[in-house]
Design a protein around this motif. Structure first.
Motif, short mmCIF file in Angstrom:
data_model
loop_
_atom_site.label_atom_id
_atom_site.label_comp_id
_atom_site.label_asym_id
_atom_site.label_seq_id
_atom_site.Cartn_x
_atom_site.Cartn_y
_atom_site.Cartn_z
N ALA A 17 0.81 -1.22 0.00
CA ALA A 17 0.00 0.00 0.00
C ALA A 17 0.84 1.28 0.00
N GLY A 18 1.99 1.24 0.66
CA GLY A 18 2.82 2.43 0.75
C GLY A 18 3.21 2.98 -0.61
N CYS A 19 3.40 2.11 -1.57
CA CYS A 19 3.76 2.57 -2.92
C CYS A 19 2.57 2.54 -3.89
N GLU A 22 -3.73 1.84 -1.11
CA GLU A 22 -4.42 0.77 -0.40
C GLU A 22 -5.20 -0.17 -1.33
N ASP A 23 -5.89 0.42 -2.30
CA ASP A 23 -6.71 -0.39 -3.22
C ASP A 23 -6.03 -0.57 -4.58
N GLY A 24 -4.75 -0.18 -4.66
CA GLY A 24 -4.05 -0.30 -5.95
C GLY A 24 -4.14 0.96 -6.79
N LYS A 33 -0.49 2.30 -11.01
CA LYS A 33 -1.76 1.83 -10.46
C LYS A 33 -1.93 0.37 -10.84
N LEU A 34 -2.42 -0.42 -9.92
CA LEU A 34 -2.64 -1.85 -10.17
C LEU A 34 -4.14 -2.17 -10.22
N ALA A 35 -4.98 -1.27 -9.71
CA ALA A 35 -6.42 -1.53 -9.62
C ALA A 35 -7.01 -1.75 -11.00
#
Ligand code: HEM
Ligand code: HEM
Length: 203
Positions: A17-19, A22-24, A33-35
């Motif tokens: 989450a730090g990078c 929290e939700d991507g 972004k991973l979300a």
């Protein structure tokens, strides 16, 4: 099952989450972004960081500690989240220190021109330089291609897109299948990369 995977992934994603947020949805433009990214693509990247096939000094030590099950869970969690849209882009500072300062109207015109140039490249490619149209693989909304694991790109940070395209171009990122992106990126100018990245970040 998929739901169990995603909820286990959510717990384990605390250390990301730090990078990545929290939700991507990372807020820092250097961290992707991973979300909403395709699960199979996320798994492939994490395996590539782990094996060293994709070199990334920040990700390598983290991925080294992830087993296959955890990788599936993390990917399932992020894939199930929704990517956030970006705030309106600002024109990047000019590389030319002596260039006269732009009025707000000139700034807006230059930004519009950059994004139009990016949209044209995304949809049509560039015949004279033999750059393939991105739309063919990444889709009309840059949603990617789920069955083929072509990544979704829309609403990604422009800075990260510029870095990944530059890394494909130089070969610093080289785990891509059949070197598709390397072949494409080597035909792109730095201006092409900037324009298409800005356009994609607004989609
Ligand atoms: C890239 C996952 C923790 C920094 C990525 C990518 C994934 C990922 C899947 C590739 C995204 C893409 O190709 O679009 C994770 C997971 C984490 C984690 C599951 C926790 C286990 C972190 C942390 C940092 C970080 C803590 C910062 C210290 C980065 C950076 C990149 C990246 C800089 C881009 C690498 C490049 O430019 O090639 N991460 N990450 N990640 N991550 Fe993480
Ligand atoms: C990955 C952009 C054309 C196939 C990527 C990534 C970017 C990108 C930024 C990395 C995404 C991330 O790290 O999250 C573009 C642009 C294109 C283009 C701007 C047009 C100029 C294409 C075409 C194909 C393709 C035509 C198919 C023939 C792929 C694949 C990956 C990828 C397979 C994943 C590579 C990997 O696994 O590391 N693209 N792309 N792209 N693209 Fe493209």
């Amino acid at each position: 099952n998929a739901q169990g995977n995603a909820s286990a992934g959510k717990t384990k994603a605390a250390s990301c989450a730090g990078c990545h947020g929290e939700d991507g949805n990372s807020t820092m433009p250097a961290f992707p972004k991973l979300a909403g990214q395709h699960q199979t693509y996320l798994v492939k990247q994490l395996q590539a960081f782990k094996s060293g096939a994709r070199l990334a000094p920040m990700m390598a030590p983290l991925a080294a500690g992830l087993d296959d099950q955890t990788i599936q869970e993390l990917a399932s969690y992020y894939a199930g989240n929704k990517i956030s849209t970006n705030p309106a882009p600002k024109l990047p500072p000019s590389d030319d220190d002596d260039a006269p300062a732009k009025t707000p109207e000139q700034e807006k015109a230059a930004l519009d021109a950059l994004i139009t140039q990016g949209s044209d490249l995304y949809r049509n490619g560039n015949i004279s330089r033999e750059v393939s149209a991105c739309v063919a693989c990444h889709g009309p909304y840059a949603e990617g291609n789920k069955p083929a694991s072509f990544p979704s790109l829309h609403s990604q940070h422009a800075d990260y897109l510029i870095k990944s395209l530059t890394d494909f171009k130089t070969g610093a990122r080289s785990n891509n299948r059949e070197n598709m992106m390397h072949m494409i990126a080597t035909k792109m100018t730095d201006e092409d990369i900037k324009a298409v990245a800005y356009y994609i970040s607004t989609m």
